[in-house]
Design an enzyme around this catalytic site. Structure first.
Site, PDB file in Angstrom:
ATOM      1  N   LYS A   1      22.128 -12.883 -17.647  1.00  0.00           N
ATOM      2  CA  LYS A   1      21.698 -13.398 -18.963  1.00  0.00           C
ATOM      3  C   LYS A   1      22.910 -13.745 -19.832  1.00  0.00           C
ATOM      4  CE  LYS A   1      17.751 -10.370 -18.253  1.00  0.00           C
ATOM      5  NZ  LYS A   1      17.244  -8.983 -18.432  1.00  0.00           N
TER       6      LYS A   1
ATOM      7  N   THR B   1      20.922  -7.404 -14.173  1.00  0.00           N
ATOM      8  CA  THR B   1      20.342  -8.702 -14.552  1.00  0.00           C
ATOM      9  C   THR B   1      20.898  -9.140 -15.906  1.00  0.00           C
ATOM     10  OG1 THR B   1      18.442  -7.385 -15.292  1.00  0.00           O
ATOM     11  CG2 THR B   1      18.192  -8.611 -13.229  1.00  0.00           C
TER      12      THR B   1
ATOM     13  N   HIS C   1      15.177  -0.655  -5.733  1.00  0.00           N
ATOM     14  CA  HIS C   1      16.006  -1.062  -6.875  1.00  0.00           C
ATOM     15  C   HIS C   1      17.155  -0.108  -7.165  1.00  0.00           C
ATOM     16  CE1 HIS C   1      13.220  -4.193  -8.481  1.00  0.00           C
ATOM     17  NE2 HIS C   1      12.316  -3.452  -7.879  1.00  0.00           N
TER      18      HIS C   1
ATOM     19  N   LYS D   1      27.178   3.378 -15.040  1.00  0.00           N
ATOM     20  CA  LYS D   1      27.416   2.089 -15.705  1.00  0.00           C
ATOM     21  C   LYS D   1      28.728   2.134 -16.519  1.00  0.00           C
ATOM     22  CE  LYS D   1      22.390   1.265 -15.958  1.00  0.00           C
ATOM     23  NZ  LYS D   1      22.108  -0.058 -15.371  1.00  0.00           N
TER      24      LYS D   1
ATOM     25  N   LYS E   1      23.005  -2.121 -22.090  1.00  0.00           N
ATOM     26  CA  LYS E   1      22.218  -1.689 -20.917  1.00  0.00           C
ATOM     27  C   LYS E   1      21.906  -0.205 -21.108  1.00  0.00           C
ATOM     28  CE  LYS E   1      25.672  -3.073 -18.408  1.00  0.00           C
ATOM     29  NZ  LYS E   1      25.645  -3.616 -17.024  1.00  0.00           N
ATOM     30  N   ARG E   2      21.044   0.358 -20.273  1.00  0.00           N
ATOM     31  CA  ARG E   2      20.752   1.784 -20.372  1.00  0.00           C
ATOM     32  C   ARG E   2      22.060   2.545 -20.259  1.00  0.00           C
ATOM     33  NH1 ARG E   2      15.267   3.803 -20.357  1.00  0.00           N
ATOM     34  NH2 ARG E   2      16.321   5.802 -20.297  1.00  0.00           N
TER      35      ARG E   2
END
Ligand code: 26W
Length: 826
Positions: free
Chosen positions: A672, A668, A369, A566, A560-561
């Site tokens: 969504k 993911t 992952h 990111k 998100k984290r």
């Protein structure tokens, strides 16, 4: 529960699905199980009473399912994951049973609102982020597709911390999710296994004169099972989530007690239970934490012993174990399973090495992952030797055989053997868990096409050269039940109208929405549904943060984290740039935007915590500046988790997926958001690539370097300071930050971040800045044309069917698990 008892006896009182039956059961359980009567009962009490009422209805399905799988000796997939983020259970289970309306009516008859009871549930936060939520989506799809499956995990007493924000800083609060008990789980005292830690090994000859090994000494702890039903949607199947809790073998050491050592009497109990006490709140590994190794071993040993119990208990022979069970390793956290199955087969069941190894590598499949080198788990040898001495021996033996095979196939390539070895000998010695997982698995997959490609080109290149046939891609997916039906019932009703009520179990039917995207008469309804969700989120944000946001503005969302790859801080750089452009040119009239952030930072990750502070600090200045406050608003929604996510995805207009290309394995959240009609601004990273292909490049806002361009720029020598020097807008934004505009003049607060960006910028924010700003301007222009935005929004939803977790679970089934669906008759 006695599995032999026939279910019919209690059918009508404890299984009735009518409003009357549910209402009666609710009051029965409130009194007989919760021990409260209506006059004094709290919402929490009624939530628990309703939970027990629903659980009763699930138990029957669960029992029938277990009995059927047992009778048919169904081939079963066991999903081994250190993390699960199932989210709140009540609403989900009502949906699966198809009794949401009846339950709503039954609760209303008791004078309450179902919404409020659903809100009262503390969600099981047994995971950090993407990996844990993916596991939960997959269990939902496995049950809905009637595929025999067991999810194995750990029952952490404390899940992911609750995030409180204090003066803009993250504060971690213990997550005592079990304080009021968990009505959805069943403790299974008779399903418990002992595991050994520490000690040493001894060689001996068995009765057949074969050399065998026994592992002795050290300490023993027990793993006890807690079972939670996982009902399928619209089917009778209910699979199982089995979580292990650590306990002492002796709950009380009388010897020490009699000797007056009262502390001592409890010490072993406390020590043992510590193993499953708390989830590690990092979604990037920190090596060398002994407890984390113990957690992985507890999960793996109890789960494999349980599978062997079920297999041998059904009278089947050991050598057919891999035909009955296939085990999916959710990243490297359970990779020790490869050595543990060998230990059980060799030491406990007397199997010879070769048949044991043959069986082992035909049992396991491994999913990777993350590409981040620091995320590939490796354990210091001394720690391994001290904690799991027998496993280290077996790993050495596996490595021996493996490297022999490598040397036969690639003679004279010692460098390759060194790179492939399970043992990192380059410095202090480590066990490479990803290598153990690859050597012990018949299937190795990445979680998005780009990611799998990068895996075979970089971190696992040598394994791909060795065993190309083992590698395959399985692009992630999400559960439409959780992230559409449950989160966005308004949109779901429209989708059921155009695509038929069953679309959630057959998401490709969303394509039926496509023609409507070109019929403007439906646009007002589509916008009304979005606006309602935005109003609901605005109310929630006001209640949580005190900040008022305008539901008519564009909701530009990044949740998100928090992690530098990111690039939440790139999003903030754009906000600062937009702020200074408006200040410099008041005539600039950008569409009003509300920037919504959310996400937790690993407690030890200073830069991530500083980014949270930065978001709050910029928000403070922007939100109270009269020159911009009616056009820009910045909010940080605290304690982002599954429950909060269900409020945010339906309310978003723009989904921020802006990671540096090549860093986000899949993502993911991106799926969504799109499933709920948000448009994506993103890089060609992870699953963004495939989302853009499905929805059409014209319905996706693309910017930034590709992963190949990132590599090329890195190789050619990337100079972030050059970007700063050459780009006036970027320079303005960074200078405002450095001068302390957002920190009450304090130039030191954000210096670490500014210095990193100007001199290192590992995640190339400055290189992608202008492309991002230009893209955001395109978004601004697009949002002004409400009809074209609505058309693009509808086309995104219509083309998201491929990203249902049902699709990817069917692919795992076809290529890896080879399971047959089993229909359970009521
Ligand atoms: C050892 C600490 C630790 C904990 C979790 C290391 C690594 C992890 C996970 C691998 C991190 C994770 O959640 N990865 C995310 O997995 C998602 C599901 O496949 C992907 O969609 C995300 O891109 C990936 O970051």
């Amino acid at each position: 529960m006695d599995e032999t008892a026939s279910p019919t006896e209690h059918e009508h009182t404890r299984t009735g699905l009518s409003v009357d039956a549910l209402h009666r059961a609710l009051l029965d359980n409130l009194f007989y199980v919760v021990g409260r009567f209506p006059a004094v009962a709290t919402q929490q009490d009624y939530y628990r009473a309703l939970a027990f009422t629903v659980r009763d209805r699930l138990l029957h399905r669960w029992l029938r399912t277990v009995q059927t799988y047992k009778a048919e000796r169904s081939r079963t997939v066991c999903y081994l994951s250190a993390e699960y983020l199932p989210g709140p259970q009540l609403g989900h289970n009502l949906l699966a049973l198809g009794i949401s309306d009846n339950a709503g009516e039954a609760v209303r008859r008791a004078g309450l609102e179902l919404e409020d009871l659903i809100e009262a549930e503390a969600e099981p936060g047994l995971g950090n982020g993407g990996l844990g939520r993916l596991a939960a989506c997959y269990l939902d799809s496995l049950a809905t597709l009637q595929l025999p499956a067991i999810g194995y995990g750990l029952r952490y007493e404390y899940g992911i911390f609750r995030q409180r924000i204090d003066e803009g800083w993250q504060v971690e609060v213990a997550d005592s999710w079990l304080r009021d008990g968990n009505p959805w789980e069943l403790r299974r005292p008779h399903i418990a296994f002992e595991i050994r830690l520490g000690g040493h090994t001894e060689r001996y000859l068995d009765a057949h004169g074969h050399s065998r090994v026994r592992w002795v000494g050290g300490e023993l702890i027990r793993g006890v099972a807690y079972d939670t039903p996982i009902p399928g949607y619209g089917v009778y199947n209910s699979n199982l989530l089995r979580l292990w809790a650590a306990e002492a073998t002796e709950s009380f050491d009388f010897g020490s007690f009699n000797a007056g050592d009262y502390q001592g009497a409890m010490r072993r109990k406390i020590r043992s239970e510590t193993v499953s006490r708390v989830l590690y709140p990092n979604d990037e590994p920190e090596t060398g934490k002994r407890l984390r190794l113990l957690q992985g071993y507890l999960l793996v040993s109890c789960s494999l012993q349980d599978m062997l119990r079920i297999h041998l208990g059904s009278g089947d022979s050991l050598d057919r174990f891999h035909q009955r069970f296939v085990v999916q390793l959710n990243d490297t956290h359970p990779a020790i399973a490869v050595a543990e199955l060998m230990r059980l087969l060799l030491d406990e069941h007397g199997m010879r090495w070769d048949p044991a190894w043959e069986l082992t590598r035909r049992t396991f499949a491994y999913t990777n992952h993350t590409l981040l080198p620091e995320a590939l788990e490796k354990w210091p040898l001394p720690l391994f030797e001290e904690t799991l001495p027998r496993h280290l021996e077996i790993i050495f033996d596996i490595n021996q055989c493996f490297l022999d095979e490598v040397r036969i196939r690639f003679p004279h390539d010692d460098a390759l053997a060194t790179r492939l070895s399970l043992i990192d000998e380059t410095g202090p010695r480590y066990v490479r868990m990803a290598h153990l997982a690859c050597v012990g698995s018949f299937s190795i997959n990445g979680v998005a096409r780009l990611h799998t490609g990068l895996l075979t080109d970089t971190v696992l290149r040598d394994f791909h050269a060795l065993w190309p046939e083992r590698f395959n891609n399985k692009t992630n997916g999400v559960s439409p039940r959780r992230f559409s039906n449950l989160s966005n019932p308004g949109l779901c009703a429209l989708l059921s109208r155009v695509a038929g009520p069953g679309w959630a179990a057959d998401a490709e039917r969303l394509r039926l929405l496509e023609p409507y995207a070109h019929q403007p008469e439906i646009y007002p309804e589509w916008r009304r549904i979005k606006l309602e969700r935005k109003r609901a989120l605005a109310r929630y944000i006001a209640a949580q943060t005190g900040v008022a946001v305008d539901p008519e503005s564009m909701f530009d969302v990044q949740v998100k984290r928090i992690h530098e790859y990111k690039r939440q801080h790139l999003n903030v750089l754009h906000i600062i740039a937009l702020y200074s452009r408006i200040k410099m040119d008041p005539a600039l009239d950008p569409v009003p935007r509300t920037f919504v952030f959310g996400g937790k930072a690993a407690p030890g990750y200073a830069m991530a915590k500083l980014i949270i502070k930065l978001i709050h600090s910029v928000g403070e200045v922007v939100n109270r500046d009269p020159a911009v406050r009616d056009r820009l608003r910045v909010v940080f929604v605290p304690d982002f988790n599954v429950k909060v996510a269900q409020r945010i995805y339906p309310a978003a207009d723009l989904s921020e997926q802006i990671s540096l290309a090549g860093k986000e394995a899949s993502g993911t959240g991106n799926m969504k958001f799109a499933l709920n009609g948000a448009l994506t601004i993103g890089t060609l990273d992870g699953a963004n690539v495939e989302i853009r292909e499905e929805v059409g490049p014209e319905n996706f806002f693309l910017f930034g370097l590709t992963s190949a361009e990132v590599d090329a720029l890195k190789r050619s020598g990337y100079c972030p300071y050059g970007c700063y020097r050459e780009n006036p807008l970027l320079r303005e934004a960074i200078d405002l930050l450095a001068e302390g505009l957002f920190s009450h003049g304090d130039r030191d607060l954000f210096r670490p971040l500014v210095d990193h960006l100007l001199h290192r910028d590992d995640y190339m924010l400055l290189a992608d800045f202008q492309s991002y700003v230009d893209c955001q301007d395109r978004v601004d222009r697009a949002f002004r044309d409400a009809d074209s935005w609505t058309r693009m929004s509808m086309l995104n939803v219509a083309r998201m069917g491929r990203f249902s977790s049902d699709r990817v679970v069917q692919e795992y089934c076809r290529d890896i698990w080879r399971l047959e669906p089993v229909t359970i008759r009521p």
